[in-house]
Design an enzyme around this catalytic site. Structure first.
Site, PDB file in Angstrom:
ATOM      1  N   LYS A 151      35.963  42.097  55.695  1.00 53.88           N
ATOM      2  CA  LYS A 151      36.112  43.113  54.640  1.00 53.88           C
ATOM      3  C   LYS A 151      35.672  44.454  55.206  1.00 53.88           C
ATOM      4  O   LYS A 151      34.897  44.499  56.169  1.00 53.88           O
ATOM      5  CB  LYS A 151      35.234  42.754  53.428  1.00 53.88           C
ATOM      6  CG  LYS A 151      35.630  43.448  52.137  1.00 53.88           C
ATOM      7  CD  LYS A 151      36.786  42.761  51.433  1.00 53.88           C
ATOM      8  CE  LYS A 151      37.311  43.586  50.281  1.00 53.88           C
ATOM      9  NZ  LYS A 151      38.324  42.840  49.495  1.00 53.88           N
TER      10      LYS A 151
ATOM     11  N   ASP B  58      42.292  47.207  48.701  1.00 52.67           N
ATOM     12  CA  ASP B  58      41.325  46.754  47.692  1.00 52.67           C
ATOM     13  C   ASP B  58      41.155  47.963  46.770  1.00 52.67           C
ATOM     14  O   ASP B  58      42.028  48.851  46.735  1.00 52.67           O
ATOM     15  CB  ASP B  58      39.997  46.321  48.345  1.00 52.67           C
ATOM     16  CG  ASP B  58      39.054  45.610  47.366  1.00 52.67           C
ATOM     17  OD1 ASP B  58      39.302  44.434  47.060  1.00 52.67           O
ATOM     18  OD2 ASP B  58      38.087  46.225  46.882  1.00 52.67           O
TER      19      ASP B  58
HETATM   20  P1  NDP Z   1      42.245  49.476  41.915  1.00 49.29           P
HETATM   21  O1  NDP Z   1      41.550  50.554  42.629  1.00 49.29           O
HETATM   22  O2  NDP Z   1      43.736  49.445  41.940  1.00 49.29           O
HETATM   23  O3  NDP Z   1      41.787  49.441  40.382  1.00 49.29           O
HETATM   24  C1  NDP Z   1      40.461  49.267  39.970  1.00 49.29           C
HETATM   25  C2  NDP Z   1      40.445  49.453  38.466  1.00 49.29           C
HETATM   26  O4  NDP Z   1      39.195  49.065  37.938  1.00 49.29           O
HETATM   27  C3  NDP Z   1      40.655  50.890  38.045  1.00 49.29           C
HETATM   28  O5  NDP Z   1      41.381  50.917  36.864  1.00 49.29           O
HETATM   29  C4  NDP Z   1      39.208  51.365  37.820  1.00 49.29           C
HETATM   30  O6  NDP Z   1      39.076  52.483  36.951  1.00 49.29           O
HETATM   31  C5  NDP Z   1      38.669  50.144  37.164  1.00 49.29           C
HETATM   32  N1  NDP Z   1      37.206  50.096  37.138  1.00 49.29           N
HETATM   33  C6  NDP Z   1      36.333  50.340  38.125  1.00 49.29           C
HETATM   34  N2  NDP Z   1      35.092  50.146  37.699  1.00 49.29           N
HETATM   35  C7  NDP Z   1      35.194  49.761  36.407  1.00 49.29           C
HETATM   36  C8  NDP Z   1      34.282  49.366  35.416  1.00 49.29           C
HETATM   37  N3  NDP Z   1      32.964  49.368  35.651  1.00 49.29           N
HETATM   38  N4  NDP Z   1      34.757  48.985  34.209  1.00 49.29           N
HETATM   39  C9  NDP Z   1      36.076  49.001  33.948  1.00 49.29           C
HETATM   40  N5  NDP Z   1      37.000  49.372  34.839  1.00 49.29           N
HETATM   41  C10 NDP Z   1      36.554  49.731  36.045  1.00 49.29           C
HETATM   42  O7  NDP Z   1      41.653  48.107  42.495  1.00 49.29           O
HETATM   43  P2  NDP Z   1      42.284  46.653  42.484  1.00 49.29           P
HETATM   44  O8  NDP Z   1      43.024  46.429  41.212  1.00 49.29           O
HETATM   45  O9  NDP Z   1      42.972  46.444  43.770  1.00 49.29           O
HETATM   46  O10 NDP Z   1      40.970  45.758  42.526  1.00 49.29           O
HETATM   47  C11 NDP Z   1      40.281  45.363  41.346  1.00 49.29           C
HETATM   48  C12 NDP Z   1      39.377  44.179  41.659  1.00 49.29           C
HETATM   49  O11 NDP Z   1      40.170  43.096  42.160  1.00 49.29           O
HETATM   50  C13 NDP Z   1      38.316  44.433  42.735  1.00 49.29           C
HETATM   51  O12 NDP Z   1      37.170  43.651  42.438  1.00 49.29           O
HETATM   52  C14 NDP Z   1      38.972  43.885  44.004  1.00 49.29           C
HETATM   53  O13 NDP Z   1      38.025  43.539  44.983  1.00 49.29           O
HETATM   54  C15 NDP Z   1      39.666  42.666  43.435  1.00 49.29           C
HETATM   55  N6  NDP Z   1      40.767  42.143  44.227  1.00 49.29           N
HETATM   56  C16 NDP Z   1      41.814  42.928  44.575  1.00 49.29           C
HETATM   57  C17 NDP Z   1      42.860  42.394  45.302  1.00 49.29           C
HETATM   58  C18 NDP Z   1      44.087  43.168  45.599  1.00 49.29           C
HETATM   59  O14 NDP Z   1      45.056  42.571  46.101  1.00 49.29           O
HETATM   60  N7  NDP Z   1      44.164  44.444  45.304  1.00 49.29           N
HETATM   61  C19 NDP Z   1      42.827  40.995  45.792  1.00 49.29           C
HETATM   62  C20 NDP Z   1      41.705  40.236  45.288  1.00 49.29           C
HETATM   63  C21 NDP Z   1      40.708  40.820  44.568  1.00 49.29           C
HETATM   64  P3  NDP Z   1      38.877  53.974  37.522  1.00 49.29           P
HETATM   65  O15 NDP Z   1      40.266  54.402  37.912  1.00 49.29           O
HETATM   66  O16 NDP Z   1      38.297  54.716  36.393  1.00 49.29           O
HETATM   67  O17 NDP Z   1      37.925  53.871  38.699  1.00 49.29           O
END
Ligand code: NDP
Length: 448
Positions: free
Chosen positions: A128, A168
């Protein structure tokens, strides 16, 4: 609470050496607790020091990332890559760009990745990386300069047969494109060194959708096999509105569920008629705006400040898809009181240990992240295969394989849970099934 003296000693030593790394220790503890009965039955693990070796990354680099903003101001961020475990394949795991990134976050994610990648059945080790850089509000030029500077150091440590990063939080298609361009320029090689690329330069169809779609394939199988139920007709709450959340909502809707709420780090929107995903995609993917915009555009919907309140909404299925520790004990109690049937983790470690225990104790089906969100890395593995073969598969071919992998992950976790006399406990099942293969490979490969 750990009872086995060997595991206890290794855990306490890990605490001693990583005192300020709360998230990493949280992840280690959960894995150790669920592996305890299995490790006790295998004294060869202690003899070979498997657990001590498992909690120490094979390699970890930190580096300075210097870049200039549009006003000519110089900024310095800290970059990381942890190459945690290569027992079953090249290191594989995403890059996170977020101001909260530190060694603890990168290590918890890298540690979890070892077991997740093992569960996919593909030959992928765990890694990571990322930086404490916030792409939010930055111009495309600023993001490009940051990515180029980041890759100027990272390129020495990665390679298509050595370490293959992906996206991520904060790292999507735009960032992967800039990172790939810089790697190619520095190495003079066009190889599959990153996944999540645009399809026109070696990316795989379905990679964008993979984590969210995979989450729903897993959840549907879990509901079917453990409750004779399905997503069809259920009321669903999804936190986050990034890559994972958006495609979780898309597949949940395909399967006949009704998603009534989504969030970002500032607040959440509720739409009792069902979230209109085209509006969310326009706001989040095209305009890079805030989720609050949704309520201004969709009559009858409402916006609520503060993201945690989303768990107070009555629902049958909850899908935390935002970030670590976003669902705490208080939220778990609200979900149970409101009749939740299943919680499946799209994000990494979104539920605190107390929340997970409460949900499981109250009979809620619980899909742990390392199993439920493995669809992203699995499809990255399929992207690596296509890159090596210099070919590309159709959307249907990749989607079919993704579905097969997710169903297989569920059954591996479910079977392992039964073998451990903990039927239905997919936390234990996923940890044991993911660990067993890695430990066996480590035993075979000798000490290193
Ligand atoms: P993105 O950056 O695309 O999106 C993250 C989202 O979460 C944004 O909408 C962000 O809002 C929101 N967010 C962050 N902190 C909070 C909070 N405290 N409460 C509510 N919403 C919040 O990331 P991903 O969708 O790629 O990743 C999301 C999760 O999934 C992470 O934990 C990542 O490690 C995991 N993951 C991702 C994978 C992937 O393929 N992308 C694979 C496996 C796991 P804002 O815009 O306001 O920051």
């Amino acid at each position: 609470m750990l009872k086995d003296p060997y595991l206890k000693e290794v855990y306490l030593d890990t605490v001693e050496r990583n005192k300020d790394q709360a998230e990493f220790l949280q992840a280690v503890r959960e894995v150790f607790e669920s592996l305890e009965p299995y490790v006790v039955r295998h004294p060869e693990f202690q003899k070979a020091g498997i657990m001590e070796r498992l909690v120490e990354p094979e390699r970890m680099v930190t580096f300075r990332v210097t870049w200039e903003d549009d006003q000519g101001k110089v900024h310095v961020n800290r970059g990381y890559r942890t190459q945690f475990n290569s027992a079953i394949g090249p290191y594989k795991g995403g890059l996170r760009f977020h101001p909260s990134v530190n060694a603890s976050i990168i290590k918890f994610l890298g540690f979890e990745q070892i077991f997740k990648n093992s569960l996919t059945g593909l030959p992928l080790g765990g890694g990571k990386g990322g930086a404490n850089f916030d792409p939010k509000g930055r111009s495309d030029g600023e993001v490009m300069r940051f990515c180029q500077s980041f890759m100027t150091e990272l390129y020495r440590h990665i390679g298509s047969n050595c370490d293959v990063p992906a996206g991520d939080i904060g790292v999507g298609g735009r960032e992967i494109g800039f990172l790939f361009g810089q790697y190619k320029r520095l190495s003079n090689r066009f190889t599959g060194v990153l996944t999540g690329k645009d399809v026109i330069f070696g990316g795989s169809l379905v990679r964008t959708e993979a984590t969210g779609y995979g989450l729903l394939y897993f959840t549907e199988e879990m509901l079917k096999c453990l409750r004779h139920e399905s997503v069809f007709g259920k009321t669903i709450v999804v936190s986050g509105s990034g890559n994972v959340a958006i495609y979780a909502v898309e597949k949940a809707t395909h399967l006949g569920g009704k998603v009534i709420a989504m969030s970002d780090s500032k607040g959440y929107v509720v739409d009792d008629d069902g979230i209109k995903l085209d509006v969310v995609k326009q706001i989040k993917e095209v305009e890079r705006g805030r989720i609050s915009e949704y309520a201004k555009r969709v009559p009858g919907s409402r916006y609520v400040e503060g993201c945690k309140g989303i768990w107070s909404l009555p629902c049958q299925i909850a899908l935390p898809c935002a970030t670590q520790n976003e669902l705490d004990l208080e939220s778990a109690k609200l979900l149970v009181a409101n009749g939740v049937m299943a919680v499946s983790e799209g994000a990494n470690m979104p539920s605190t240990a107390e929340a997970t225990a409460y949900l499981q104790e109250h009979g809620v089906l619980f899909g742990p992240a390392k199993a439920a969100n493995a669809g992203g890395v699995a499809t990255s593995g399929l992207e690596m295969s296509q890159n090596s073969m210099r070919s590309s598969w159709s959307f249907e071919q990749v989607d079919e394989r993704l579905k097969g992998i997710m169903l297989n992950i569920f059954h591996m976790a479910d079977n392992a849970a039964r073998e451990c006399d903990r039927p239905g406990d997919l936390v234990t099942g996923a940890n044991v099934a993911g660990f067993a293969k890695v430990a066996k490979a480590m035993l075979s490969e000798g000490l290193y």
